[in-house]
Design a protein around this motif. Structure first.
Motif, mmCIF file in Angstrom:
data_model
loop_
_atom_site.group_PDB
_atom_site.id
_atom_site.type_symbol
_atom_site.label_atom_id
_atom_site.label_comp_id
_atom_site.label_asym_id
_atom_site.label_seq_id
_atom_site.Cartn_x
_atom_site.Cartn_y
_atom_site.Cartn_z
ATOM 1 N N UNK A 170 23.817 73.355 37.535
ATOM 2 C CA UNK A 170 25.126 73.818 38.413
ATOM 3 C C UNK A 170 26.140 73.859 37.277
ATOM 4 N N UNK A 171 26.319 72.818 36.575
ATOM 5 C CA UNK A 171 27.152 72.864 35.492
ATOM 6 C C UNK A 171 27.279 73.937 34.518
ATOM 7 N N UNK A 172 26.283 74.371 34.267
ATOM 8 C CA UNK A 172 26.224 75.626 33.513
ATOM 9 C C UNK A 172 26.503 76.949 34.344
ATOM 10 N N UNK A 173 26.307 77.048 35.326
ATOM 11 C CA UNK A 173 26.685 77.981 36.408
ATOM 12 C C UNK A 173 28.233 78.054 36.464
ATOM 13 N N UNK A 174 28.502 77.167 36.530
ATOM 14 C CA UNK A 174 30.209 77.069 36.568
ATOM 15 C C UNK A 174 30.786 77.629 35.343
ATOM 16 N N UNK A 175 30.079 77.026 34.414
ATOM 17 C CA UNK A 175 30.539 77.394 33.010
ATOM 18 C C UNK A 175 30.729 78.925 32.694
ATOM 19 N N UNK A 176 29.399 79.441 33.139
ATOM 20 C CA UNK A 176 29.411 81.156 32.869
ATOM 21 C C UNK A 176 30.156 81.710 34.167
ATOM 22 N N UNK A 177 30.687 80.914 35.238
ATOM 23 C CA UNK A 177 31.664 81.896 35.998
ATOM 24 C C UNK A 177 32.919 81.718 35.354
ATOM 25 N N UNK A 178 33.092 80.655 34.768
ATOM 26 C CA UNK A 178 34.461 80.477 34.053
ATOM 27 C C UNK A 178 34.514 81.517 32.892
ATOM 28 N N UNK A 179 33.423 81.755 32.189
ATOM 29 C CA UNK A 179 33.449 82.876 31.038
ATOM 30 C C UNK A 179 33.706 84.339 31.894
ATOM 31 N N UNK A 180 33.015 84.357 33.016
ATOM 32 C CA UNK A 180 33.369 85.706 33.659
ATOM 33 C C UNK A 180 34.899 85.811 34.020
#
Length: 334
Positions: A170-180
Motif C-alpha cells: 500500500x505504501x508503494x501504491x501511494x508513492x506511485x500515485x504521488x508520482x502520477x
C-alpha cells in the motif's frame, strides 16, 4: 499504426489512403507508431527528423513552432495504463498542420484520441484546424480532471487499508500515485504555457469562437492545476503521517523488547553469579529450593506481563462513550 480520417455529415469516417477525397481535409492519425511508421511520415509528409524525435520523446514539453512548410504543436495528454507500475502518466502528442492535412503523432495510445476517433467529442470540424487543436486541449483537460478524481478515490481507499494494517504494498501504491500527481502537475503547467503562446503568437489564426473556446479551456486547465496541487499536498501529508505511524510502532516494539531484556537480565545475573566458585544456595533443603526458584520465575513473568501489557479497551473509552455504548446495546436488546 497510421489511420486516415475524413469528415462526412459532421462525423469522422475512417478511410483507406487510396479512398481519400482530395477536396476534403484529412486527419492522419498515427498512434503507437513503429520505426516504419516514422520513416513513412518523414518521407511522405516531409516531417523534419528532429521534430519526429521530439514528438516521440516521453519527456518533451508542450510548445508551438513554425517549421518550413508546416506548423508544429506539441501538447501533453494524460494516459492510464492499469498494468503499469505508475498507472497514470502523461505523453506528448505532436500535431502538424500542413495545407489540408492535420497529422497527430503519439508513441502510445490515449483515451483523448480514442474519444475523437469514436466520435464521442461534439462539434469537431476538420475544416478549422485551430478549432480542432483547441478541442483536443479541451478534451485533454476533461480527461485530466477525471483521472485526478480517480487518483483521489484510490488514495482514500488505500488510506482505509493502511489504517487496518500498514503493508509495504500500500505504501508503494501511494508513492506511485504521488508520482502520477507530479507528472500531471508538470504537464498541466506546460499546457498552460502553450495556451498562452497560442493566444499571443499568430501561428494559429483564431476567430471569435475559437478565442471564446480558448478562454474556457484555460479555465479548465487552471482548475485541473489547482486540483492536482491540492491532491498532491494531501497525499504528501498522508505519506508523512503514515511514516510517523511506522516510526511510533517501531518505538513501541523497541520499548517492549528493552523491558523484556531488562526483566530477563535479573535471572541471568543470578545464574551467572552462582556459576562462579562459591557455595550454591538451596542445596540442603531439597524440593523446597525448586519451589522457591519456581516462585522467582513466576514473579519475573508476572512483572514482565505487567510492564508489557496494553491498556484494555475499557480504559481507552471515555465515560460518555461507555454510557452511549450501553444505551445502544440496551436499544438493540429491545
Amino acid at each position: 499504426m497510421i489511420v486516415f480520417w475524413q469528415q462526412e455529415n459532421g462525423r469522422l469516417v475512417k478511410r483507406k489512403k487510396e479512398e481519400l477525397d482530395a477536396s476534403l481535409n484529412t486527419w492522419v492519425d498515427a498512434r503507437s507508431v513503429s520505426h516504419d511508421d516514422t520513416a513513412t511520415l518523414e518521407k511522405e509528409y516531409g516531417i523534419d527528423p528532429e521534430h519526429m524525435l521530439d514528438i516521440l520523446d516521453p519527456d518533451e514539453l508542450s510548445r508551438i513552432e513554425d517549421a518550413d512548410n508546416y506548423t508544429l504543436v506539441i501538447i501533453r495528454l494524460p494516459v492510464y495504463v492499469p498494468s503499469a507500475e505508475i498507472p497514470y502518466f502523461t505523453v506528448p502528442l505532436g500535431i502538424i498542420l500542413k495545407k489540408n492535412l492535420v497529422i497527430t503523432i503519439c508513441w502510445t495510445d490515449s483515451e483523448v484520441l480514442k474519444d475523437f476517433s469514436a466520435n464521442r467529442v461534439k462539434n469537431i470540424s476538420l475544416s478549422d484546424f485551430p478549432a480542432f487543436i483547441i478541442r483536443i486541449l479541451s478534451r485533454s483537460d476533461i480527461t485530466f480532471l477525471r483521472y485526478l478524481k480517480e487518483i483521489n478515490r484510490r488514495s482514500a481507499s488505500i488510506q482505509k487499508e493502511l489504517q487496518v494494517s500498514i503493508e509495504n504494498k500500500e505504501i508503494i501504491q501511494l508513492l506511485n500515485l504521488e508520482k502520477s500527481l507530479e507528472f500531471f502537475t508538470t504537464s498541466l503547467a506546460n499546457n498552460q504555457v502553450l495556451l498562452e503562446k497560442i493566444r499571443k503568437t499568430r501561428l494559429l489564426t483564431l476567430d471569435a469562437d475559437d478565442q471564446e473556446w480558448l478562454d474556457d479551456v484555460e479555465i479548465d486547465n487552471r482548475q485541473a492545476i489547482g486540483m492536482a496541487d491540492t491532491y498532491s499536498n494531501i497525499l504528501s501529508g498522508m505519506m508523512d503521517a503514515f511514516a510517523s505511524v511506522i516510526s511510533n510502532n517501531l518505538n513501541i516494539v523497541m520499548k517492549k523488547l528493552t523491558i523484556l531484556n531488562i526483566v530477563l537480565m535479573v535471572p541471568t545475573f543470578v545464574v551467572s553469579f552462582f556459576g562462579m566458585n562459591i557455595p550454591l544456595p538451596f542445596t540442603t533443603i531439597g524440593n523446597r529450593g525448586m519451589i522457591f526458584v519456581g516462585l522467582i520465575c513466576l514473579g519475573s513473568t508476572a512483572l514482565a506481563w505487567f510492564m508489557l501489557r496494553d491498556r484494555s479497551p475499557l480504559q481507552r473509552i471515555s465515560p460518555n462513550q461507555r454510557k452511549s455504548r450501553k444505551n445502544r446495546k440496551r436499544n438493540n436488546d429491545r
